[in-house]
Design an enzyme around this catalytic site. Structure first.
Site, PDB file in Angstrom:
ATOM      1  N   ARG A  21      11.967  -5.128   4.231  1.00 32.83           N
ATOM      2  CA  ARG A  21      11.593  -3.709   4.033  1.00 32.83           C
ATOM      3  C   ARG A  21      12.586  -2.769   4.733  1.00 32.83           C
ATOM      4  O   ARG A  21      12.959  -2.987   5.875  1.00 32.83           O
ATOM      5  CB  ARG A  21      10.190  -3.488   4.604  1.00 32.83           C
ATOM      6  CG  ARG A  21       9.808  -2.010   4.725  1.00 32.83           C
ATOM      7  CD  ARG A  21       8.331  -1.783   4.844  1.00 32.83           C
ATOM      8  NE  ARG A  21       7.683  -2.469   5.934  1.00 32.83           N
ATOM      9  CZ  ARG A  21       6.356  -2.589   6.042  1.00 32.83           C
ATOM     10  NH1 ARG A  21       5.559  -2.062   5.127  1.00 32.83           N
ATOM     11  NH2 ARG A  21       5.831  -3.226   7.062  1.00 32.83           N
ATOM     12  N   ARG A  81      -9.096   0.662   9.711  1.00 30.69           N
ATOM     13  CA  ARG A  81      -8.653  -0.697   9.994  1.00 30.69           C
ATOM     14  C   ARG A  81      -9.621  -1.463  10.877  1.00 30.69           C
ATOM     15  O   ARG A  81      -9.397  -2.636  11.149  1.00 30.69           O
ATOM     16  CB  ARG A  81      -7.326  -0.647  10.714  1.00 30.69           C
ATOM     17  CG  ARG A  81      -6.193  -1.113   9.791  1.00 30.69           C
ATOM     18  CD  ARG A  81      -4.937  -0.535  10.200  1.00 30.69           C
ATOM     19  NE  ARG A  81      -3.775  -1.274  10.363  1.00 30.69           N
ATOM     20  CZ  ARG A  81      -2.598  -0.827   9.921  1.00 30.69           C
ATOM     21  NH1 ARG A  81      -2.547   0.256   9.190  1.00 30.69           N
ATOM     22  NH2 ARG A  81      -1.524  -1.479  10.198  1.00 30.69           N
ATOM     23  N   LYS A 141       0.831  -1.218   0.000  1.00 29.21           N
ATOM     24  CA  LYS A 141       0.000   0.000   0.000  1.00 29.21           C
ATOM     25  C   LYS A 141       0.863   1.265   0.000  1.00 29.21           C
ATOM     26  O   LYS A 141       0.638   2.186  -0.786  1.00 29.21           O
ATOM     27  CB  LYS A 141      -0.927   0.004   1.240  1.00 29.21           C
ATOM     28  CG  LYS A 141      -1.811  -1.230   1.357  1.00 29.21           C
ATOM     29  CD  LYS A 141      -2.686  -1.179   2.595  1.00 29.21           C
ATOM     30  CE  LYS A 141      -1.936  -1.149   3.895  1.00 29.21           C
ATOM     31  NZ  LYS A 141      -1.153  -2.379   4.185  1.00 29.21           N
ATOM     32  N   ARG A 174       0.729  -8.833  13.999  1.00 27.89           N
ATOM     33  CA  ARG A 174       0.077  -7.831  13.139  1.00 27.89           C
ATOM     34  C   ARG A 174      -0.825  -8.510  12.114  1.00 27.89           C
ATOM     35  O   ARG A 174      -1.923  -8.009  11.819  1.00 27.89           O
ATOM     36  CB  ARG A 174       1.135  -6.963  12.438  1.00 27.89           C
ATOM     37  CG  ARG A 174       1.837  -6.016  13.427  1.00 27.89           C
ATOM     38  CD  ARG A 174       3.110  -5.426  12.857  1.00 27.89           C
ATOM     39  NE  ARG A 174       2.883  -4.686  11.639  1.00 27.89           N
ATOM     40  CZ  ARG A 174       3.816  -4.476  10.714  1.00 27.89           C
ATOM     41  NH1 ARG A 174       5.032  -4.969  10.855  1.00 27.89           N
ATOM     42  NH2 ARG A 174       3.525  -3.767   9.661  1.00 27.89           N
ATOM     43  N   ARG A 198      12.045  -1.359  10.516  1.00 32.82           N
ATOM     44  CA  ARG A 198      11.123  -1.077  11.618  1.00 32.82           C
ATOM     45  C   ARG A 198      11.188  -2.196  12.659  1.00 32.82           C
ATOM     46  O   ARG A 198      11.178  -3.369  12.286  1.00 32.82           O
ATOM     47  CB  ARG A 198       9.692  -0.972  11.076  1.00 32.82           C
ATOM     48  CG  ARG A 198       9.417   0.346  10.387  1.00 32.82           C
ATOM     49  CD  ARG A 198       8.144   0.336   9.591  1.00 32.82           C
ATOM     50  NE  ARG A 198       7.011  -0.301  10.218  1.00 32.82           N
ATOM     51  CZ  ARG A 198       5.823  -0.452   9.641  1.00 32.82           C
ATOM     52  NH1 ARG A 198       5.636  -0.005   8.413  1.00 32.82           N
ATOM     53  NH2 ARG A 198       4.838  -1.044  10.269  1.00 32.82           N
TER      54      ARG A 198
HETATM   55  P1  ADP Z   1       2.339  -1.861   3.167  1.00 33.75           P
HETATM   56  O1  ADP Z   1       2.348  -0.352   3.119  1.00 33.75           O
HETATM   57  O2  ADP Z   1       1.111  -2.461   2.580  1.00 33.75           O
HETATM   58  O3  ADP Z   1       2.653  -2.415   4.544  1.00 33.75           O
HETATM   59  P2  ADP Z   1       4.815  -1.624   1.651  1.00 33.75           P
HETATM   60  O4  ADP Z   1       4.441  -0.747   0.509  1.00 33.75           O
HETATM   61  O5  ADP Z   1       5.625  -0.992   2.744  1.00 33.75           O
HETATM   62  O6  ADP Z   1       3.520  -2.391   2.252  1.00 33.75           O
HETATM   63  O7  ADP Z   1       5.597  -2.881   1.047  1.00 33.75           O
HETATM   64  C1  ADP Z   1       6.166  -3.874   1.902  1.00 33.75           C
HETATM   65  C2  ADP Z   1       7.527  -4.284   1.354  1.00 33.75           C
HETATM   66  O8  ADP Z   1       7.342  -5.018   0.143  1.00 33.75           O
HETATM   67  C3  ADP Z   1       8.453  -3.123   1.021  1.00 33.75           C
HETATM   68  O9  ADP Z   1       9.779  -3.503   1.323  1.00 33.75           O
HETATM   69  C4  ADP Z   1       8.258  -2.925  -0.491  1.00 33.75           C
HETATM   70  O10 ADP Z   1       9.440  -2.423  -1.119  1.00 33.75           O
HETATM   71  C5  ADP Z   1       7.962  -4.341  -0.959  1.00 33.75           C
HETATM   72  N1  ADP Z   1       6.969  -4.401  -2.040  1.00 33.75           N
HETATM   73  C6  ADP Z   1       5.890  -3.597  -2.237  1.00 33.75           C
HETATM   74  N2  ADP Z   1       5.187  -3.973  -3.322  1.00 33.75           N
HETATM   75  C7  ADP Z   1       5.833  -5.055  -3.817  1.00 33.75           C
HETATM   76  C8  ADP Z   1       5.607  -5.929  -4.937  1.00 33.75           C
HETATM   77  N3  ADP Z   1       4.558  -5.732  -5.756  1.00 33.75           N
HETATM   78  N4  ADP Z   1       6.474  -6.950  -5.137  1.00 33.75           N
HETATM   79  C9  ADP Z   1       7.544  -7.145  -4.308  1.00 33.75           C
HETATM   80  N5  ADP Z   1       7.801  -6.374  -3.234  1.00 33.75           N
HETATM   81  C10 ADP Z   1       6.970  -5.338  -2.997  1.00 33.75           C
HETATM   82  P1  AMP Z   2       1.508   0.326   9.368  1.00 38.15           P
HETATM   83  O1  AMP Z   2       2.615   1.309   9.151  1.00 38.15           O
HETATM   84  O2  AMP Z   2       0.277   0.636   8.599  1.00 38.15           O
HETATM   85  O3  AMP Z   2       1.982  -1.097   9.197  1.00 38.15           O
HETATM   86  O4  AMP Z   2       1.084   0.457  10.910  1.00 38.15           O
HETATM   87  C1  AMP Z   2       2.031   0.241  11.949  1.00 38.15           C
HETATM   88  C2  AMP Z   2       1.313   0.178  13.297  1.00 38.15           C
HETATM   89  O5  AMP Z   2       0.673   1.434  13.576  1.00 38.15           O
HETATM   90  C3  AMP Z   2       0.185  -0.866  13.389  1.00 38.15           C
HETATM   91  O6  AMP Z   2       0.675  -2.170  13.718  1.00 38.15           O
HETATM   92  C4  AMP Z   2      -0.679  -0.267  14.503  1.00 38.15           C
HETATM   93  O7  AMP Z   2      -0.095  -0.475  15.794  1.00 38.15           O
HETATM   94  C5  AMP Z   2      -0.592   1.236  14.203  1.00 38.15           C
HETATM   95  N1  AMP Z   2      -1.653   1.690  13.265  1.00 38.15           N
HETATM   96  C6  AMP Z   2      -1.489   2.209  12.028  1.00 38.15           C
HETATM   97  N2  AMP Z   2      -2.672   2.547  11.482  1.00 38.15           N
HETATM   98  C7  AMP Z   2      -3.613   2.210  12.391  1.00 38.15           C
HETATM   99  C8  AMP Z   2      -5.039   2.283  12.417  1.00 38.15           C
HETATM  100  N3  AMP Z   2      -5.746   2.774  11.368  1.00 38.15           N
HETATM  101  N4  AMP Z   2      -5.683   1.835  13.531  1.00 38.15           N
HETATM  102  C9  AMP Z   2      -5.001   1.350  14.575  1.00 38.15           C
HETATM  103  N5  AMP Z   2      -3.666   1.236  14.618  1.00 38.15           N
HETATM  104  C10 AMP Z   2      -2.963   1.681  13.543  1.00 38.15           C
END
Ligand code: ADP
Ligand code: AMP
Length: 214
Positions: free
Chosen positions: A120, A82, A10, A164, A153
């Site tokens: 990541r 969420r 995302k 998660r 992270r």
């Molecule tokens: P989200 O925001 O849904 O948690 P991220 O955009 O941070 O996910 O993506 C998670 C990890 O996967 C990052 O390291 C990113 O570079 C990688 N990634 C994102 N999209 C793809 C894809 N289509 N194929 C392979 N790796 C991806």
């Molecule tokens: P994310 O960066 O989206 O993976 O979120 C990291 C962490 O932030 C999650 O595991 C939750 O602890 C918190 N968080 C992010 N967005 C939300 C949300 N909409 N509602 C509740 N917790 C959130």
């Protein structure tokens, strides 16, 4: 609204659409991490939940998003809502502003998530993300865009990721049926390469390149 499990891609897609079409990404995860590093009252309250891989309580997140959305439109909301109470609060907020939304549901297989998440690397200042294998920066540990340091992270460690994903299954997956029933939505195959997923989003949202998909 970008809806999908942690690691679905995302944030990656939100940044691409932001750079390309001028949308503004609002990531509740990035906002909470900023509060946390600045040690605000909200950040201090949220950090225990985040470290444990649990969702932060609805009232805190809803208040934060309401303040952020006071004067903006053409946004990509990433990681929110969420829970059902968050979805209801968000819909009420949009209705009060006469704004429309579309849920972009990232369909992905759980088997790819762990590898995506554990590889990541992100820029804590801007939220831009890389992957050591699938989308590496030109120089390891350095953001191509602003030269800033990339970090992993703490909640991307495998044990917290499991929590998660369980939180997602329990509290967020019901939103898919909720939006399928009550709102505008599209499903996007998020299993392909990053550029293929971008193409899929643009194909599903014909107005996306005018900055007004919602
Ligand atoms: P989200 O925001 O849904 O948690 P991220 O955009 O941070 O996910 O993506 C998670 C990890 O996967 C990052 O390291 C990113 O570079 C990688 N990634 C994102 N999209 C793809 C894809 N289509 N194929 C392979 N790796 C991806
Ligand atoms: P994310 O960066 O989206 O993976 O979120 C990291 C962490 O932030 C999650 O595991 C939750 O602890 C918190 N968080 C992010 N967005 C939300 C949300 N909409 N509602 C509740 N917790 C959130």
């Amino acid at each position: 609204m970008f809806l999908g499990p942690p690691g679905a891609g995302k944030g990656t897609q939100a940044k691409i659409l932001e750079d390309r079409f001028g949308y503004r990404q609002i990531s509740t995860g990035d906002m909470l991490r900023r509060h946390r590093s600045e040690k605000t009252a909200l950040g201090l309250e949220a950090q225990g939940y985040m470290d444990a891989g649990k969702l932060v309580p609805d009232d805190l997140v809803i208040r934060m998003v309401e303040a952020e959305l006071a004067n903006v439109e053409n946004v990509i909301v990433d990681g929110f809502p969420r829970t059902l109470p968050q979805a209801e609060a968000f819909e009420a907020l949009l209705a009060s502003k006469r704004l429309k939304s579309v849920a972009v549901i990232f369909d992905v297989d759980n088997s790819v998530l762990i590898e995506r998440i554990t590889g990541r690397w992100s820029n804590p200042r801007t939220g831009r993300v890389y992957h050591e294998k699938f989308n590496p920066p030109k120089v390891a540990g350095i953001d191509d865009e602003d030269g800033g340091p990339l970090v992993q992270r703490p909640d991307d460690a495998a044990d917290v990721v499991a929590k998660r994903l369980a939180e997602y299954d329990e509290k967020t997956t019901p939103l898919i049926a909720y939006f399928e029933k009550s709102g505008a939505f599209v499903h996007v195959n998020a299993l392909g390469a990053i550029a293929d997923v971008t193409r899929a989003i643009i194909a599903k949202l014909p107005d996306v390149d005018s900055g007004s998909a919602a």
